[in-house]
Design a protein around this motif. Structure first.
Motif, PDB file in Angstrom:
ATOM      1  N   UNK A   7       0.834  -1.211   0.000  1.00  0.00           N
ATOM      2  CA  UNK A   7       0.000   0.000   0.000  1.00  0.00           C
ATOM      3  C   UNK A   7       0.868   1.260   0.000  1.00  0.00           C
ATOM      4  N   UNK A   8       1.859   1.315   0.870  1.00  0.00           N
ATOM      5  CA  UNK A   8       2.694   2.506   0.990  1.00  0.00           C
ATOM      6  C   UNK A   8       3.489   2.755  -0.287  1.00  0.00           C
ATOM      7  N   UNK A   9       3.969   1.700  -0.932  1.00  0.00           N
ATOM      8  CA  UNK A   9       4.700   1.857  -2.191  1.00  0.00           C
ATOM      9  C   UNK A   9       3.801   2.446  -3.272  1.00  0.00           C
ATOM     10  N   UNK A  10       2.546   1.994  -3.320  1.00  0.00           N
ATOM     11  CA  UNK A  10       1.615   2.526  -4.325  1.00  0.00           C
ATOM     12  C   UNK A  10       1.303   3.990  -4.043  1.00  0.00           C
ATOM     13  N   UNK A  11       1.112   4.324  -2.773  1.00  0.00           N
ATOM     14  CA  UNK A  11       0.838   5.715  -2.408  1.00  0.00           C
ATOM     15  C   UNK A  11       2.016   6.602  -2.783  1.00  0.00           C
ATOM     16  N   UNK A  13       4.150   6.077  -5.113  1.00  0.00           N
ATOM     17  CA  UNK A  13       4.233   6.130  -6.567  1.00  0.00           C
ATOM     18  C   UNK A  13       3.265   7.139  -7.172  1.00  0.00           C
ATOM     19  N   UNK A  14       2.081   7.250  -6.590  1.00  0.00           N
ATOM     20  CA  UNK A  14       1.005   8.025  -7.212  1.00  0.00           C
ATOM     21  C   UNK A  14       0.810   9.414  -6.617  1.00  0.00           C
ATOM     22  N   UNK A  15       1.459   9.724  -5.501  1.00  0.00           N
ATOM     23  CA  UNK A  15       1.256  11.013  -4.840  1.00  0.00           C
ATOM     24  C   UNK A  15       2.597  11.629  -4.463  1.00  0.00           C
ATOM     25  N   UNK A  16       2.537  12.802  -3.808  1.00  0.00           N
ATOM     26  CA  UNK A  16       3.758  13.431  -3.312  1.00  0.00           C
ATOM     27  C   UNK A  16       4.071  13.000  -1.878  1.00  0.00           C
ATOM     28  N   UNK A  17       3.379  11.990  -1.399  1.00  0.00           N
ATOM     29  CA  UNK A  17       3.651  11.435  -0.067  1.00  0.00           C
ATOM     30  C   UNK A  17       4.938  10.618  -0.144  1.00  0.00           C
ATOM     31  N   UNK A  18       5.953  11.035   0.638  1.00  0.00           N
ATOM     32  CA  UNK A  18       7.255  10.377   0.567  1.00  0.00           C
ATOM     33  C   UNK A  18       7.606   9.610   1.835  1.00  0.00           C
ATOM     34  N   UNK A  19       7.050  10.024   2.965  1.00  0.00           N
ATOM     35  CA  UNK A  19       7.410   9.419   4.242  1.00  0.00           C
ATOM     36  C   UNK A  19       6.160   8.991   5.002  1.00  0.00           C
ATOM     37  N   UNK A  20       6.352   8.224   6.042  1.00  0.00           N
ATOM     38  CA  UNK A  20       5.230   7.824   6.885  1.00  0.00           C
ATOM     39  C   UNK A  20       4.642   9.027   7.610  1.00  0.00           C
ATOM     40  N   UNK A  21       5.473  10.016   7.889  1.00  0.00           N
ATOM     41  CA  UNK A  21       4.977  11.260   8.485  1.00  0.00           C
ATOM     42  C   UNK A  21       4.030  11.963   7.515  1.00  0.00           C
ATOM     43  N   UNK A  22       4.407  11.993   6.222  1.00  0.00           N
ATOM     44  CA  UNK A  22       3.524  12.578   5.199  1.00  0.00           C
ATOM     45  C   UNK A  22       2.203  11.827   5.126  1.00  0.00           C
ATOM     46  N   UNK A  23       2.278  10.504   5.237  1.00  0.00           N
ATOM     47  CA  UNK A  23       1.067   9.682   5.173  1.00  0.00           C
ATOM     48  C   UNK A  23       0.137  10.006   6.335  1.00  0.00           C
ATOM     49  N   UNK A  24       0.707  10.155   7.526  1.00  0.00           N
ATOM     50  CA  UNK A  24      -0.107  10.509   8.687  1.00  0.00           C
ATOM     51  C   UNK A  24      -0.793  11.850   8.484  1.00  0.00           C
ATOM     52  N   UNK A  25      -0.067  12.830   7.931  1.00  0.00           N
ATOM     53  CA  UNK A  25      -0.650  14.146   7.666  1.00  0.00           C
ATOM     54  C   UNK A  25      -1.791  14.055   6.664  1.00  0.00           C
TER      55      UNK A  25
END
Length: 215
Positions: A7-11, A13-25
Motif C-alpha cells: 500500500x505505501x509503495x503505491x501511495x 508512486x502516485x502522490x507526493x507522499x514520501x514518508x510515513x509522516x507525510x502519510x499521517x498528515x
C-alpha cells in the motif's frame, strides 16, 4: 486485505507522499496510528477510501493493483466539471483541541471544479465541521470549513487546520525560530506556543480556504 508495504509503495508512486509522516498528515491521523498499521502489516479500508478521494486515485488500484492509478473522471454537465469533496468524521476545535480525528468520509458534497481549483488542489480537499468559539467572529461554532491538505507551508495571517499530540484544531499559525505559535481570533483565548520536543507532535493538516455557515 492489502499489506502495509505494498500500500505505501503505491501511495508513494502516485502522490507526493514520501514518508510515513507525510502519510499521517494526509490521513489526518497521529503518527502512532501509522506505526500500529505497519506493525500489523495491514491497512484499514477507510484509509484506502480517504486517500482515493483526497488524491483522486482508483480504489481498485490502491487495494489490488488493478487498472490505472487515476480514478475515472467525473461526468461533465453542460460543459461544467463537478468535483466531489468528502466531509470527514474528524472535527476541528476552535478552542483547546478536538479528539475526534478520524479521516473517515461521512458525506460527499459536489462543487464546481474550476471554483475549487482557484483555491488550491481539489483532490487534496476535505470538509470538516468546527466546534468551539476561539476563532469567532471569522469562524464560528457549527461552521463547516474546506481544508486544502496540499497547502501546509506556514504563511502569516492564514488559518490552518493543525494537529498537536492527539487533537486537531483550527488556528492562525506563526512560525518562529524553533517554535510555532497558535493564535485565536477571539481575544478571550491566549496564544499557545509549541516549542522544543513538542514540535515533534505538531503537524499542519492543511489551509482553510473556505467556510460555510447555516442560519
Amino acid at each position: 486485505m492489502i499489506d502495509f508495504y505494498t500500500f505505501f509503495q503505491r501511495v508513494q508512486q502516485a502522490t507526493d507522499i514520501a514518508t510515513q509522516h507525510d502519510l499521517a498528515n494526509a490521513l489526518g491521523v497521529n503518527r502512532s496510528a501509522i506505526t500500529q498499521a505497519k506493525r500489523r502489516n495491514s491497512i484499514p479500508q477507510k484509509w484506502v477510501l480517504a486517500l482515493s478521494r483526497s488524491f483522486c486515485l482508483s480504489v481498485d488500484w490502491l487495494e489490488f493493483g488493478e487498472g490505472a492509478p487515476e480514478a475515472q473522471p467525473l461526468p461533465q454537465s453542460q460543459g461544467t466539471t463537478s468535483f466531489t469533496v468528502p466531509k470527514v468524521l474528524a472535527t476541528l476545535c476552535a478552542g483547546d483541541g478536538s479528539f475526534e480525528v478520524e479521516a473517515t468520509p461521512v458525506e460527499e458534497h459536489i462543487f464546481k471544479e474550476s471554483w475549487l481549483a482557484q483555491k488550491g488542489t481539489p483532490s487534496a480537499m476535505v470538509l470538516m465541521d468546527v466546534i468551539g468559539d476561539s476563532m469567532e467572529p471569522f469562524i464560528c461554532q457549527g461552521d463547516t470549513v474546506l481544508v486544502d491538505q496540499s497547502q501546509t507551508t506556514i504563511r502569516p495571517d492564514i488559518i490552518y487546520a493543525v494537529g498537536f499530540d492527539d487533537s486537531i484544531m483550527v488556528k492562525r499559525v506563526a512560525a518562529g525560530p524553533d517554535k510555532v505559535t497558535l493564535m485565536s481570533d477571539n481575544p478571550a483565548y491566549s496564544p499557545v506556543e509549541i516549542q522544543g520536543d513538542e514540535l515533534l507532535s505538531f503537524r499542519v493538516i492543511g489551509r482553510v480556504v473556505w467556510s460555510a455557515r447555516d442560519y
